[in-house]
Design a protein around this motif. Sequence first.
Motif, PDB file in Angstrom:
ATOM      1  N   LYS A  44       1.049  -1.338   0.298  1.00 56.09           N
ATOM      2  CA  LYS A  44       0.055   0.146  -0.216  1.00 56.09           C
ATOM      3  C   LYS A  44       1.149   1.383  -0.043  1.00 56.09           C
ATOM      4  O   LYS A  44       0.598   2.344  -0.705  1.00 56.09           O
ATOM      5  CB  LYS A  44      -1.244   0.139   0.907  1.00 56.09           C
ATOM      6  CG  LYS A  44      -2.014  -1.454   1.833  1.00 56.09           C
ATOM      7  CD  LYS A  44      -2.815  -1.386   2.649  1.00 56.09           C
ATOM      8  CE  LYS A  44      -1.941  -1.247   3.492  1.00 56.09           C
ATOM      9  NZ  LYS A  44      -1.068  -2.710   4.008  1.00 56.09           N
ATOM     10  N   SER A  45       1.924   1.347   0.751  1.00 58.74           N
ATOM     11  CA  SER A  45       2.534   2.645   0.834  1.00 58.74           C
ATOM     12  C   SER A  45       3.242   2.731   0.538  1.00 58.74           C
ATOM     13  O   SER A  45       3.824   4.001  -0.481  1.00 58.74           O
ATOM     14  CB  SER A  45       3.948   2.762   2.338  1.00 58.74           C
ATOM     15  OG  SER A  45       2.594   2.460   3.524  1.00 58.74           O
ATOM     16  N   THR A  46       4.339   1.414  -0.824  1.00 57.24           N
ATOM     17  CA  THR A  46       4.685   1.995  -1.952  1.00 57.24           C
ATOM     18  C   THR A  46       3.799   2.100  -3.278  1.00 57.24           C
ATOM     19  O   THR A  46       4.414   2.811  -4.265  1.00 57.24           O
ATOM     20  CB  THR A  46       4.992  -0.062  -2.522  1.00 57.24           C
ATOM     21  OG1 THR A  46       5.795  -0.144  -1.202  1.00 57.24           O
ATOM     22  CG2 THR A  46       6.202   0.352  -3.327  1.00 57.24           C
ATOM     23  N   PRO A  81       2.864  10.889   4.691  1.00 57.94           N
ATOM     24  CA  PRO A  81       3.769   9.717   5.203  1.00 57.94           C
ATOM     25  C   PRO A  81       3.569   8.772   6.283  1.00 57.94           C
ATOM     26  O   PRO A  81       3.148   9.764   7.503  1.00 57.94           O
ATOM     27  CB  PRO A  81       5.207  10.034   4.913  1.00 57.94           C
ATOM     28  CG  PRO A  81       5.351  10.955   5.576  1.00 57.94           C
ATOM     29  CD  PRO A  81       4.356  11.916   5.661  1.00 57.94           C
ATOM     30  N   GLN A  82       3.149   7.454   6.153  1.00 59.16           N
ATOM     31  CA  GLN A  82       3.499   6.795   7.450  1.00 59.16           C
ATOM     32  C   GLN A  82       4.242   6.744   8.471  1.00 59.16           C
ATOM     33  O   GLN A  82       4.482   6.912   9.553  1.00 59.16           O
ATOM     34  CB  GLN A  82       2.841   4.987   7.061  1.00 59.16           C
ATOM     35  CG  GLN A  82       3.301   3.400   8.088  1.00 59.16           C
ATOM     36  CD  GLN A  82       2.950   2.082   8.103  1.00 59.16           C
ATOM     37  OE1 GLN A  82       3.346   2.652   6.314  1.00 59.16           O
ATOM     38  NE2 GLN A  82       2.554   1.764   8.385  1.00 59.16           N
ATOM     39  N   VAL A  83       5.204   6.358   7.416  1.00 65.88           N
ATOM     40  CA  VAL A  83       6.678   6.041   8.610  1.00 65.88           C
ATOM     41  C   VAL A  83       7.306   8.034   8.559  1.00 65.88           C
ATOM     42  O   VAL A  83       8.038   7.854   7.479  1.00 65.88           O
ATOM     43  CB  VAL A  83       7.780   5.214   8.490  1.00 65.88           C
ATOM     44  CG1 VAL A  83       8.907   5.687   8.615  1.00 65.88           C
ATOM     45  CG2 VAL A  83       6.982   3.884   7.903  1.00 65.88           C
ATOM     46  N   LEU A 161      -3.141   9.717   1.266  1.00 66.38           N
ATOM     47  CA  LEU A 161      -2.472  10.117   3.327  1.00 66.38           C
ATOM     48  C   LEU A 161      -2.448   8.253   3.421  1.00 66.38           C
ATOM     49  O   LEU A 161      -3.224   7.270   3.750  1.00 66.38           O
ATOM     50  CB  LEU A 161      -3.795  10.495   3.906  1.00 66.38           C
ATOM     51  CG  LEU A 161      -4.231  12.012   3.465  1.00 66.38           C
ATOM     52  CD1 LEU A 161      -5.765  11.807   3.686  1.00 66.38           C
ATOM     53  CD2 LEU A 161      -3.317  12.680   4.160  1.00 66.38           C
ATOM     54  N   ASP A 162      -1.397   7.865   4.344  1.00 69.79           N
ATOM     55  CA  ASP A 162      -0.530   6.686   4.178  1.00 69.79           C
ATOM     56  C   ASP A 162      -1.437   6.234   6.273  1.00 69.79           C
ATOM     57  O   ASP A 162      -0.379   7.232   6.864  1.00 69.79           O
ATOM     58  CB  ASP A 162       0.452   6.928   4.084  1.00 69.79           C
ATOM     59  CG  ASP A 162       1.152   5.262   4.675  1.00 69.79           C
ATOM     60  OD1 ASP A 162       0.554   4.344   4.701  1.00 69.79           O
ATOM     61  OD2 ASP A 162       2.043   5.123   3.849  1.00 69.79           O
ATOM     62  N   GLU A 163      -1.963   6.168   6.351  1.00 73.06           N
ATOM     63  CA  GLU A 163      -2.713   5.535   7.761  1.00 73.06           C
ATOM     64  C   GLU A 163      -2.221   6.671   8.429  1.00 73.06           C
ATOM     65  O   GLU A 163      -2.209   6.714   9.616  1.00 73.06           O
ATOM     66  CB  GLU A 163      -1.941   4.938   7.987  1.00 73.06           C
ATOM     67  CG  GLU A 163      -1.621   3.250   7.511  1.00 73.06           C
ATOM     68  CD  GLU A 163      -1.323   2.143   8.152  1.00 73.06           C
ATOM     69  OE1 GLU A 163      -1.301   2.015   9.381  1.00 73.06           O
ATOM     70  OE2 GLU A 163      -0.557   1.301   7.544  1.00 73.06           O
ATOM     71  N   PRO A 164      -3.470   7.589   8.325  1.00 73.22           N
ATOM     72  CA  PRO A 164      -2.810   9.310   8.387  1.00 73.22           C
ATOM     73  C   PRO A 164      -4.065   9.397  10.340  1.00 73.22           C
ATOM     74  O   PRO A 164      -4.041   9.866  10.757  1.00 73.22           O
ATOM     75  CB  PRO A 164      -4.423  10.263   7.712  1.00 73.22           C
ATOM     76  CG  PRO A 164      -5.421   9.385   7.207  1.00 73.22           C
ATOM     77  CD  PRO A 164      -4.267   8.016   6.873  1.00 73.22           C
TER      78      PRO A 164
HETATM   79 MG   LIG Z   1       2.522   1.027   4.693  1.00 73.18          MG
END
Ligand SMILES: [Mg+2]
Lengths: 250, 263
Positions: A44-46, A81-83, A161-164
């Motif tokens: 997903k993030s990718t 970003p998530q991280v 939004l990555d896991e906001p």
């Molecule tokens: Mg991710």
Amino acid sequence: MTANAISVRDVEVRLGGATVLSDISFDIRESSFVAIIGPNGAGKSTLLKALLGLVDTSRGTITIDGIAPRDIPAAWAGYVPQVKALDRDFPALAIELVATGPHARWPWRLGAEARAHALEALELAGAKHIADRPAGRLSGGELQRVYLARAFSREPKFILLDEPAAGLDVAGEADMYHIIESYQRKHRATVMMITHDWDGARIHASDVLLLNRTNIGFGPPDTVLNDQTLLQVFGHKGHTHPKTEGTRHD
Amino acid sequence: MIEALALPFMRRALEAGLLVGAVASYLGVFVVQRGLGFFGDGLAHAAFGGVALGILLGAEPLWVAIPFTLAAALMIVWVRDRTALKYDTAIGVSFAVSMALGIIFLSLRQEYSRDALTYLFGSILAVTPADLWITRALAAASLCMLPLWGRWAYATVDPELARADRLPTRRDDYILAAAIAITVVIAVKVVGMVLVAAFLVIPPAAARLLTRRFATMTLLSVVIGAISVLAGLILSYQCDLPSGPTIILVQAAFFAAGVTFRR
Ligand SMILES: [Mg+2]
Ligand SMILES: Nc1ncnc2c1ncn2[C@@H]1O[C@H](COP(=O)(O)OP(=O)(O)OP(=O)(O)O)[C@@H](O)[C@H]1O
């Protein structure tokens, strides 16, 4: 107008020799709200990074308003970003971090106008009170709000939004959906949001992309999030907790 | 001190010291915030290798040391960029290789070289007119790079956001490394290889302790760097102490003040 804002065709992404994503195709209409759902490591993030031009695709094409990801103006995308790569020792005030949204530079000093604009975004994210706190000392949820404020403050056409919701409290999560939806109404922005919250996706998203290294399903939440697809992806039909199922304690 | 300024070599020492002190303190804020403290040390050793090669070839050591150190710096960034190794590891390798080369170069030249000692411990009073011109060129180049401050700072805070915003972070890493490399070589002449890393680290570290904003930290660092050189030179002249170490002790006094009055 129902132009496709984002078009992804047969995309493959390889990272460190491994194929992380393959055969990904979907089209996103302008001003839709897409929830991306899938298990950990699904890519997903990718996928978001590929849309941002942060990782290269090894096959297929991605176009955003007809343009390749690397060529779209940075100001079009509001990314959380998530991280967070944030250097926590950096002498930064929360409001300065927000100001990088519209300016894409670290501010030497904030003029009255820039400050007012950043404060407005922070207020929207429920974080106005922490504007002048050192960014490195914020809690996880506070920092998440600052990143949200930063993403919105540049008034992007695309919100990624990555896991906001990660780290946000219950009120914060409700606020977040509220912010996204009111922003979207005002600016007709297109939203892509990675989430593990199926219920939230059912209520708020116009489309769901179910992902597990490849495209499992794309469409309205009710058609994509059915027992069969969820079983296929998660090996598990719902996410009700054992306690509420009432089988564990019998 | 005033009468000392009538002496051309003192004037050169003061100007070269102030310029290199200011530039090093400016670049140092990025060195400190990116955790590259070891970079300065590594490059100082590379500079030693370059100086030794210059002595062996019978050339002006600085002219050989600058390209030599530049190559080491770019190689360090390249290795970090292309492999999974961290900066520290790449620096450690370059550090040892340059030192080994330097010692071999010096041993190849049979006679004892006083020059090498000058570079080891520095000698600001031996700054030649040519050195001064190089230092001025460095200061001018740094002024030209001031507009990159906002980009470099952004890429330091959150490199991924900077990349998402299309900043040329990779190219900037090379530019920054090159600027640091040249500064280190020139500063080696002034303070010596053994102490040069302090120029890049102590003023920014003291400034970091005194502020919560990066812009203020940058300004403070340059001011501390310049004042330390000025005060250090005066003190060393008055008390007849070696100039490089005296400057560093003044910087250290600022650092102590920073620890005491930190925010
Ligand atoms: Mg991710
Ligand atoms: N630089 C890399 N090199 C090799 N493999 C990578 C790299 N980055 C990510 N991966 C792999 O790609 C896969 C997808 O990672 P990604 O971060 O996109 O997953 P995700 O769906 O966002 O998961 P999560 O829900 O845990 O955030 C993972 O198996 C991960 O190990």
